[in-house]
Scaffold this motif. Sequence first.
Motif, PDB file in Angstrom:
ATOM      1  N   HIS A 126      79.239  23.415 117.611  1.00 27.61           N
ATOM      2  CA  HIS A 126      80.252  23.615 118.087  1.00 27.61           C
ATOM      3  C   HIS A 126      80.751  22.245 118.682  1.00 27.61           C
ATOM      4  O   HIS A 126      79.818  21.591 119.635  1.00 27.61           O
ATOM      5  CB  HIS A 126      80.022  24.496 119.076  1.00 27.61           C
ATOM      6  CG  HIS A 126      80.875  25.463 120.062  1.00 27.61           C
ATOM      7  ND1 HIS A 126      81.272  25.406 120.922  1.00 27.61           N
ATOM      8  CD2 HIS A 126      81.885  26.152 119.263  1.00 27.61           C
ATOM      9  CE1 HIS A 126      82.902  25.778 121.558  1.00 27.61           C
ATOM     10  NE2 HIS A 126      82.569  26.494 120.150  1.00 27.61           N
ATOM     11  N   GLY A 132      84.326  20.847 120.628  1.00 31.94           N
ATOM     12  CA  GLY A 132      86.214  21.293 121.277  1.00 31.94           C
ATOM     13  C   GLY A 132      86.653  20.041 121.668  1.00 31.94           C
ATOM     14  O   GLY A 132      86.456  19.188 121.507  1.00 31.94           O
ATOM     15  N   THR A 147      84.076  17.667 109.811  1.00 34.46           N
ATOM     16  CA  THR A 147      83.086  17.848 110.197  1.00 34.46           C
ATOM     17  C   THR A 147      81.710  17.644 109.013  1.00 34.46           C
ATOM     18  O   THR A 147      80.606  17.072 108.858  1.00 34.46           O
ATOM     19  CB  THR A 147      82.841  19.014 110.472  1.00 34.46           C
ATOM     20  OG1 THR A 147      81.439  20.230 110.704  1.00 34.46           O
ATOM     21  CG2 THR A 147      83.561  20.477 109.314  1.00 34.46           C
ATOM     22  N   ARG A 163      91.067  24.410 108.345  1.00 34.82           N
ATOM     23  CA  ARG A 163      91.224  24.397 109.459  1.00 34.82           C
ATOM     24  C   ARG A 163      91.618  25.473 110.112  1.00 34.82           C
ATOM     25  O   ARG A 163      93.046  25.876 109.871  1.00 34.82           O
ATOM     26  CB  ARG A 163      92.583  22.772 109.202  1.00 34.82           C
ATOM     27  CG  ARG A 163      93.025  22.042 111.004  1.00 34.82           C
ATOM     28  CD  ARG A 163      93.386  20.954 111.208  1.00 34.82           C
ATOM     29  NE  ARG A 163      93.931  20.190 110.392  1.00 34.82           N
ATOM     30  CZ  ARG A 163      94.477  19.832 109.103  1.00 34.82           C
ATOM     31  NH1 ARG A 163      95.651  21.094 108.760  1.00 34.82           N
ATOM     32  NH2 ARG A 163      94.838  19.455 108.496  1.00 34.82           N
ATOM     33  N   ASP A 223      90.966  26.385 113.510  1.00 35.85           N
ATOM     34  CA  ASP A 223      91.055  26.244 114.386  1.00 35.85           C
ATOM     35  C   ASP A 223      91.668  25.095 115.519  1.00 35.85           C
ATOM     36  O   ASP A 223      92.675  24.622 115.912  1.00 35.85           O
ATOM     37  CB  ASP A 223      90.577  26.729 115.821  1.00 35.85           C
ATOM     38  CG  ASP A 223      90.302  27.631 116.813  1.00 35.85           C
ATOM     39  OD1 ASP A 223      91.054  28.051 117.300  1.00 35.85           O
ATOM     40  OD2 ASP A 223      90.363  26.415 117.176  1.00 35.85           O
ATOM     41  N   ARG A 224      91.015  24.071 115.353  1.00 30.33           N
ATOM     42  CA  ARG A 224      91.176  22.821 116.067  1.00 30.33           C
ATOM     43  C   ARG A 224      91.771  22.415 115.369  1.00 30.33           C
ATOM     44  O   ARG A 224      92.279  21.970 114.714  1.00 30.33           O
ATOM     45  CB  ARG A 224      89.624  21.975 115.764  1.00 30.33           C
ATOM     46  CG  ARG A 224      88.573  22.598 116.346  1.00 30.33           C
ATOM     47  CD  ARG A 224      88.287  22.469 117.623  1.00 30.33           C
ATOM     48  NE  ARG A 224      86.866  23.274 118.162  1.00 30.33           N
ATOM     49  CZ  ARG A 224      86.434  24.778 118.414  1.00 30.33           C
ATOM     50  NH1 ARG A 224      87.716  25.996 118.075  1.00 30.33           N
ATOM     51  NH2 ARG A 224      85.292  24.445 118.697  1.00 30.33           N
ATOM     52  N   ASP A 268      88.130  21.437 110.167  1.00 33.39           N
ATOM     53  CA  ASP A 268      86.905  21.505 110.949  1.00 33.39           C
ATOM     54  C   ASP A 268      85.980  22.822 110.314  1.00 33.39           C
ATOM     55  O   ASP A 268      85.155  23.177 110.989  1.00 33.39           O
ATOM     56  CB  ASP A 268      87.543  22.469 112.845  1.00 33.39           C
ATOM     57  CG  ASP A 268      88.598  23.757 112.051  1.00 33.39           C
ATOM     58  OD1 ASP A 268      89.117  24.539 110.426  1.00 33.39           O
ATOM     59  OD2 ASP A 268      89.121  24.694 112.583  1.00 33.39           O
ATOM     60  N   LEU A 269      86.034  23.139 109.372  1.00 34.31           N
ATOM     61  CA  LEU A 269      85.222  23.800 108.419  1.00 34.31           C
ATOM     62  C   LEU A 269      85.016  23.134 107.007  1.00 34.31           C
ATOM     63  O   LEU A 269      86.244  23.139 106.304  1.00 34.31           O
ATOM     64  CB  LEU A 269      85.611  25.873 108.422  1.00 34.31           C
ATOM     65  CG  LEU A 269      84.776  25.988 107.108  1.00 34.31           C
ATOM     66  CD1 LEU A 269      83.551  26.099 107.839  1.00 34.31           C
ATOM     67  CD2 LEU A 269      85.221  27.601 107.684  1.00 34.31           C
ATOM     68  N   THR A 315      80.238  23.115 110.021  1.00 35.87           N
ATOM     69  CA  THR A 315      82.131  22.758 111.234  1.00 35.87           C
ATOM     70  C   THR A 315      81.246  23.204 112.003  1.00 35.87           C
ATOM     71  O   THR A 315      80.504  22.518 113.058  1.00 35.87           O
ATOM     72  CB  THR A 315      82.093  24.819 110.482  1.00 35.87           C
ATOM     73  OG1 THR A 315      82.979  25.745 111.310  1.00 35.87           O
ATOM     74  CG2 THR A 315      80.477  26.247 111.171  1.00 35.87           C
ATOM     75  N   LEU A 373      82.551  25.173 115.014  1.00 29.84           N
ATOM     76  CA  LEU A 373      83.498  26.348 115.122  1.00 29.84           C
ATOM     77  C   LEU A 373      82.263  27.858 115.577  1.00 29.84           C
ATOM     78  O   LEU A 373      82.697  28.546 115.743  1.00 29.84           O
ATOM     79  CB  LEU A 373      84.237  26.995 114.439  1.00 29.84           C
ATOM     80  CG  LEU A 373      85.059  26.812 113.975  1.00 29.84           C
ATOM     81  CD1 LEU A 373      86.242  26.789 112.921  1.00 29.84           C
ATOM     82  CD2 LEU A 373      86.655  25.199 114.942  1.00 29.84           C
ATOM     83  N   SER A 374      81.164  26.962 115.510  1.00 26.86           N
ATOM     84  CA  SER A 374      80.189  28.556 115.639  1.00 26.86           C
ATOM     85  C   SER A 374      79.369  28.218 117.309  1.00 26.86           C
ATOM     86  O   SER A 374      78.928  27.389 117.918  1.00 26.86           O
ATOM     87  CB  SER A 374      78.951  27.780 114.856  1.00 26.86           C
ATOM     88  OG  SER A 374      78.489  27.287 113.263  1.00 26.86           O
ATOM     89  N   ARG A 414      95.237  28.369 110.474  1.00 24.47           N
ATOM     90  CA  ARG A 414      95.566  28.561 111.796  1.00 24.47           C
ATOM     91  C   ARG A 414      96.186  29.001 112.492  1.00 24.47           C
ATOM     92  O   ARG A 414      97.653  29.125 111.549  1.00 24.47           O
ATOM     93  CB  ARG A 414      95.488  27.368 112.725  1.00 24.47           C
ATOM     94  CG  ARG A 414      94.142  25.806 113.232  1.00 24.47           C
ATOM     95  CD  ARG A 414      95.493  24.017 113.629  1.00 24.47           C
ATOM     96  NE  ARG A 414      96.056  24.055 113.093  1.00 24.47           N
ATOM     97  CZ  ARG A 414      96.238  22.594 113.257  1.00 24.47           C
ATOM     98  NH1 ARG A 414      96.344  21.760 113.908  1.00 24.47           N
ATOM     99  NH2 ARG A 414      97.678  22.763 112.389  1.00 24.47           N
TER     100      ARG A 414
END
Length: 378
Positions: free
Chosen positions: A167, A169, A188, A216, A218-219, A225-226, A247, A249-250, A372
């Motif tokens: 994770h 941010g 990542t 991508r 979200d970021r 991002d994944l 990722t 995003l976890s 996104r």
Amino acid sequence: MPETVAPLTVVRAGILGTGGVARLHAEALAALPGVELVAVSDSSLERAAAFAEQHGEDGRLASVHATLEGMLAEAALDVVHLCTPPSGHADQTIAAVEAGCDVIAEKPPAFSLAELDRMTVAAGAAGRRLAVVFQQRTGSAVAHVKALLDEGAFGAPRVALCHTLWHRGDEYYAVPWRGTWAGEGGGTLLSHGIHQIDLLAHLLGDWSEASGALWRLDRNLETEDLATGTVLFEHPLGAVVASVVSTVLSPREQSIIRLDCDLATIELVHLYGHGHDHWRITPAAGVDEAVAASWALPDDEVASGHGVLLEAVYGARAAGLPMPDVAAEPARALEIVTALYASAGRGAPIAKSALSDVALRGPLETMVRDRRRAPQSS
Ligand SMILES: NC(=O)c1ccc[n+]([C@@H]2O[C@H](COP(=O)([O-])OP(=O)(O)OC[C@H]3O[C@@H](n4cnc5c(N)ncnc54)[C@H](O)[C@@H]3O)[C@@H](O)[C@H]2O)c1
């Protein structure tokens, strides 16, 4: 007559880049007898000075230098640790080996296999060593499991998971070099997933093909991002198909390696480092209890980490031996990552045999699938 005491030769180490990861290097160096951190350098002189204050040994402070060139000219170093962003590793390695130093570079070693090649060629030409920090390979559990896999004790490995569920941010990506192709070289997969990929490849050996996709979700990054993908390994006992996920995003972070072999499932679930408690070996139905008991991890536990890696590298250096297993083959993980990126760019699997033709970074604008909700320009 007074006894003559041979002067102790101290190995003189310097650190370039005194940001986040440098602390792990300084702490590992402090624990190594006969090695001293004598110089540091960072493009922020203030950060380097604060770091020197914090990591002085026995009241001796490392000298602080504004540039690598200055540190190489003034500090009479034997070894330079590169704790800088990866964009600089190639040129910094070449400068350091040409100045007569060995180099220990943080992962990822470089942005491309061609750059890594330049680094190894320069080190070889200067008669110097280049080690890359992939510390997930270290520790007594890895050595034990690898020895059993190599001798076929678990039967043929068939299926593997190699999942880096982390994770990160806004705060993490506020550092200017992160999240960009120019600064970080990748997302990542290159920065995080490469650790577990290196460990899996250390356990399984040769690979032949990889196919990947970059997302991508979200970021607000240029990079992914994944990353998802499949890697085909060519273990001596047969083909192994590995699922790769990396990722940021976890929320519940985990790093997972799982290997299903004919006679056992081997699992490692950890985050940034592992001891014996993070490993589990489950025998297949019908495996003799005494055989399964013989797979137990040894009593002497050594956790993975920078300390044990640097101890092995400095030990080999002192003994004039080749790089230890934990630091050998620095290109392998970068090869697999390169193939996954190239495959994402081309929309087709990449064979290892075709790797010399591909660049790590493909057509950047199309490599990452931007899903996104409200795509923003990054
Ligand atoms: N092995 C691991 O577990 C691990 C963990 C974190 C980071 N890393 C790797 O370590 C490297 C550094 O990451 P970090 O998180 O410490 O980054 P960071 O941004 O926290 O620190 C990097 C430092 O290098 C300095 N710097 C940048 N360019 C420089 C240059 N040309 N000359 C001198 N100094 C320069 C910056 O000012 C900063 O202080 C990266 O390659 C990263 O992937 C490895």
